[in-house]
Design a protein around this motif. Structure first.
Motif, PDB file in Angstrom:
ATOM      1  N   THR A 151      38.936  42.960  33.083  1.00 32.27           N
ATOM      2  CA  THR A 151      38.455  43.722  34.233  1.00 32.27           C
ATOM      3  C   THR A 151      36.980  43.464  34.482  1.00 32.27           C
ATOM      4  O   THR A 151      36.556  43.225  35.624  1.00 32.27           O
ATOM      5  N   LEU A 152      36.178  43.490  33.435  1.00 29.59           N
ATOM      6  CA  LEU A 152      34.745  43.278  33.586  1.00 29.59           C
ATOM      7  C   LEU A 152      34.428  41.858  34.048  1.00 29.59           C
ATOM      8  O   LEU A 152      33.518  41.643  34.852  1.00 29.59           O
ATOM      9  N   ALA A 153      35.195  40.878  33.549  1.00 31.72           N
ATOM     10  CA  ALA A 153      34.974  39.491  33.966  1.00 31.72           C
ATOM     11  C   ALA A 153      35.372  39.292  35.426  1.00 31.72           C
ATOM     12  O   ALA A 153      34.670  38.624  36.194  1.00 31.72           O
ATOM     13  N   ALA A 154      36.511  39.875  35.802  1.00 35.80           N
ATOM     14  CA  ALA A 154      37.024  39.676  37.161  1.00 35.80           C
ATOM     15  C   ALA A 154      36.224  40.453  38.206  1.00 35.80           C
ATOM     16  O   ALA A 154      36.056  39.989  39.341  1.00 35.80           O
ATOM     17  N   MET A 155      35.732  41.628  37.838  1.00 35.67           N
ATOM     18  CA  MET A 155      34.989  42.464  38.791  1.00 35.67           C
ATOM     19  C   MET A 155      33.767  41.756  39.355  1.00 35.67           C
ATOM     20  O   MET A 155      33.355  42.012  40.486  1.00 35.67           O
ATOM     21  N   ARG A 156      33.188  40.863  38.592  1.00 36.57           N
ATOM     22  CA  ARG A 156      31.995  40.146  39.063  1.00 36.57           C
ATOM     23  C   ARG A 156      32.301  39.319  40.313  1.00 36.57           C
ATOM     24  O   ARG A 156      31.423  39.103  41.151  1.00 36.57           O
ATOM     25  N   ARG A 157      33.550  38.827  40.413  1.00 36.14           N
ATOM     26  CA  ARG A 157      33.901  37.913  41.493  1.00 36.14           C
ATOM     27  C   ARG A 157      34.802  38.520  42.564  1.00 36.14           C
ATOM     28  O   ARG A 157      34.703  38.158  43.739  1.00 36.14           O
ATOM     29  N   VAL A 158      35.689  39.427  42.170  1.00 39.25           N
ATOM     30  CA  VAL A 158      36.672  39.939  43.143  1.00 39.25           C
ATOM     31  C   VAL A 158      36.622  41.460  43.301  1.00 39.25           C
ATOM     32  O   VAL A 158      37.450  42.020  44.025  1.00 39.25           O
ATOM     33  N   GLY A 159      35.686  42.124  42.644  1.00 39.45           N
ATOM     34  CA  GLY A 159      35.572  43.570  42.783  1.00 39.45           C
ATOM     35  C   GLY A 159      36.578  44.313  41.920  1.00 39.45           C
ATOM     36  O   GLY A 159      37.487  43.722  41.323  1.00 39.45           O
ATOM     37  N   ARG A 160      36.433  45.620  41.867  1.00 45.01           N
ATOM     38  CA  ARG A 160      37.267  46.442  40.978  1.00 45.01           C
ATOM     39  C   ARG A 160      38.736  46.405  41.380  1.00 45.01           C
ATOM     40  O   ARG A 160      39.622  46.267  40.544  1.00 45.01           O
ATOM     41  N   GLU A 161      39.028  46.513  42.672  1.00 50.81           N
ATOM     42  CA  GLU A 161      40.416  46.519  43.128  1.00 50.81           C
ATOM     43  C   GLU A 161      41.066  45.163  42.920  1.00 50.81           C
ATOM     44  O   GLU A 161      42.229  45.060  42.502  1.00 50.81           O
ATOM     45  N   GLY A 162      40.333  44.090  43.219  1.00 50.06           N
ATOM     46  CA  GLY A 162      40.865  42.754  42.983  1.00 50.06           C
ATOM     47  C   GLY A 162      41.137  42.510  41.515  1.00 50.06           C
ATOM     48  O   GLY A 162      42.133  41.875  41.147  1.00 50.06           O
TER      49      GLY A 162
ATOM     50  N   ARG B  24      44.917  41.896  37.041  1.00 50.19           N
ATOM     51  CA  ARG B  24      45.272  42.383  35.705  1.00 50.19           C
ATOM     52  C   ARG B  24      46.748  42.727  35.628  1.00 50.19           C
ATOM     53  O   ARG B  24      47.425  42.402  34.643  1.00 50.19           O
ATOM     54  N   SER B  25      47.268  43.374  36.652  1.00 51.25           N
ATOM     55  CA  SER B  25      48.678  43.752  36.651  1.00 51.25           C
ATOM     56  C   SER B  25      49.591  42.525  36.744  1.00 51.25           C
ATOM     57  O   SER B  25      50.694  42.510  36.189  1.00 51.25           O
ATOM     58  N   GLN B  26      49.129  41.475  37.415  1.00 51.34           N
ATOM     59  CA  GLN B  26      49.930  40.258  37.563  1.00 51.34           C
ATOM     60  C   GLN B  26      49.961  39.426  36.285  1.00 51.34           C
ATOM     61  O   GLN B  26      50.906  38.669  36.047  1.00 51.34           O
ATOM     62  N   HIS B  27      48.944  39.546  35.460  1.00 48.82           N
ATOM     63  CA  HIS B  27      48.824  38.694  34.270  1.00 48.82           C
ATOM     64  C   HIS B  27      48.692  39.529  32.993  1.00 48.82           C
ATOM     65  O   HIS B  27      48.024  39.111  32.049  1.00 48.82           O
ATOM     66  N   MET B  28      49.351  40.679  32.958  1.00 49.68           N
ATOM     67  CA  MET B  28      49.172  41.611  31.850  1.00 49.68           C
ATOM     68  C   MET B  28      49.582  41.022  30.510  1.00 49.68           C
ATOM     69  O   MET B  28      48.921  41.235  29.485  1.00 49.68           O
TER      70      MET B  28
ATOM     71  N   PHE C  65      39.940  34.343  33.558  1.00 50.31           N
ATOM     72  CA  PHE C  65      39.863  34.749  34.971  1.00 50.31           C
ATOM     73  C   PHE C  65      39.849  33.537  35.893  1.00 50.31           C
ATOM     74  O   PHE C  65      40.601  33.465  36.866  1.00 50.31           O
ATOM     75  N   HIS C  66      39.004  32.567  35.589  1.00 51.65           N
ATOM     76  CA  HIS C  66      38.931  31.371  36.444  1.00 51.65           C
ATOM     77  C   HIS C  66      40.220  30.558  36.381  1.00 51.65           C
ATOM     78  O   HIS C  66      40.613  29.937  37.384  1.00 51.65           O
ATOM     79  N   ALA C  67      40.888  30.575  35.229  1.00 51.24           N
ATOM     80  CA  ALA C  67      42.141  29.829  35.096  1.00 51.24           C
ATOM     81  C   ALA C  67      43.245  30.437  35.965  1.00 51.24           C
ATOM     82  O   ALA C  67      43.956  29.723  36.668  1.00 51.24           O
ATOM     83  N   VAL C  68      43.394  31.760  35.909  1.00 52.15           N
ATOM     84  CA  VAL C  68      44.483  32.385  36.684  1.00 52.15           C
ATOM     85  C   VAL C  68      44.182  32.376  38.182  1.00 52.15           C
ATOM     86  O   VAL C  68      45.102  32.302  38.999  1.00 52.15           O
ATOM     87  N   THR C  69      42.908  32.444  38.563  1.00 52.85           N
ATOM     88  CA  THR C  69      42.596  32.370  39.994  1.00 52.85           C
ATOM     89  C   THR C  69      42.736  30.946  40.512  1.00 52.85           C
ATOM     90  O   THR C  69      43.119  30.726  41.669  1.00 52.85           O
ATOM     91  N   ALA C  70      42.483  29.943  39.643  1.00 52.46           N
ATOM     92  CA  ALA C  70      42.674  28.549  40.040  1.00 52.46           C
ATOM     93  C   ALA C  70      44.156  28.256  40.263  1.00 52.46           C
ATOM     94  O   ALA C  70      44.529  27.503  41.167  1.00 52.46           O
ATOM     95  N   GLU C  71      45.019  28.865  39.445  1.00 53.76           N
ATOM     96  CA  GLU C  71      46.455  28.684  39.602  1.00 53.76           C
ATOM     97  C   GLU C  71      46.931  29.196  40.954  1.00 53.76           C
ATOM     98  O   GLU C  71      47.870  28.646  41.541  1.00 53.76           O
ATOM     99  N   ARG C  72      46.290  30.219  41.439  1.00 55.18           N
ATOM    100  CA  ARG C  72      46.690  30.788  42.719  1.00 55.18           C
ATOM    101  C   ARG C  72      46.236  29.888  43.863  1.00 55.18           C
ATOM    102  O   ARG C  72      46.764  29.966  44.956  1.00 55.18           O
TER     103      ARG C  72
END
Length: 231
Positions: free
Chosen positions: A169-180, A185-189, A224-231
């Motif tokens: 969550t802390l890593a992802a929030m820097r780039r996509v915000g808390r909701e993103g 997180r729910s998609q890659h739990m 975080f960068h790996a799962v967003t790159a996959e998308r």
């Protein structure tokens, strides 16, 4: 593969100057916390039974002197196993930006800059998460009592889930915000939980656990960068 690759990339950057800075802060914080808790423990013993007590057969026993012997070092190391989980989360929460930025500067150049998390927000998130960690681990002692042979696995599973959730969550929030971050997180739990367990297992090893906050922050930045790159 994502978890292993992310961890190996993080491990390969462990000598980074910014990583060492956070490590030194972590060592200082851990040492201060252990000394404070140990001093409180000695004070409690002294307040309850006094500096010495007379026991049958054994005679006079000096509690404080005994606790300050070589065995006290073992006590502090065992204590660190339980304290390092909340300490690790605190270090990661407060200094994640510096570790994550070092990772992105080296492995993901060209990304747009991110706004620094205000100190008040970082402190609030840290305190909230510490509360969850401490409460969860206290409640887990009930399970440890009834399922003693599995206590270590329960410790790893529980803290792996909590640490993975927080680190990502802390890593992802820097780039996509808390909701993103919540949606990712729910998609890659499953991946996040497994990576969290990878971080939680070494927390059981005194001294080695001092490296985990830095490796955790770096590893989950890569994830975080790996799962967003996959998308």
């Amino acid at each position: 593969m994502i978890i292993l690759n992310s961890f190996l990339l993080a491990l390969g950057q462990i000598g980074d100057t910014r990583f060492r800075k956070v490590l030194m802060l972590g060592v200082g914080l851990t040492f201060a916390l252990l000394v404070a808790v140990y001093a409180g423990f000695l004070w409690l013993i002294n307040a309850l039974v006094g500096p010495e007590v007379t026991l049958p057969v054994l005679g006079e026993v000096t509690w404080v002197g005994g606790l300050l012997s070589v065995s006290s070092l073992i006590f502090m190391m065992v204590l660190s196993v339980f304290l390092m989980v909340p300490v690790a989360s605190a270090i990661t929460s407060m200094f994640l930006d510096e570790v994550a930025q070092a990772v992105e500067d080296k492995h993901y150049p060209g990304l747009p800059p991110v706004a620094k998390v205000p100190f008040g927000d970082a402190l609030k998130d840290t305190v909230n998460f510490l509360g969850v960690l401490i409460t969860a681990n206290l409640l887990a002692f009930i399970l440890y009592a009834f399922l003693a042979p599995f206590a270590l696995f329960i410790f790893w599973g529980l803290n792996g889930f909590l640490l993975g959730r927080e680190y990502f969550t802390l890593a992802a929030m820097r780039r996509v915000g808390r909701e993103g971050a919540r949606k990712l997180r729910s998609q890659h739990m499953v991946t996040i939980w497994a990576a969290g367990i990878l971080m939680a297992v070494p927390l059981s090893v005194p001294l080695v656990n001092l490296l985990i906050p830095i490796l955790g922050a770096a590893t989950f930045t890569h994830i975080f960068h790996a799962v967003t790159a996959e998308r």
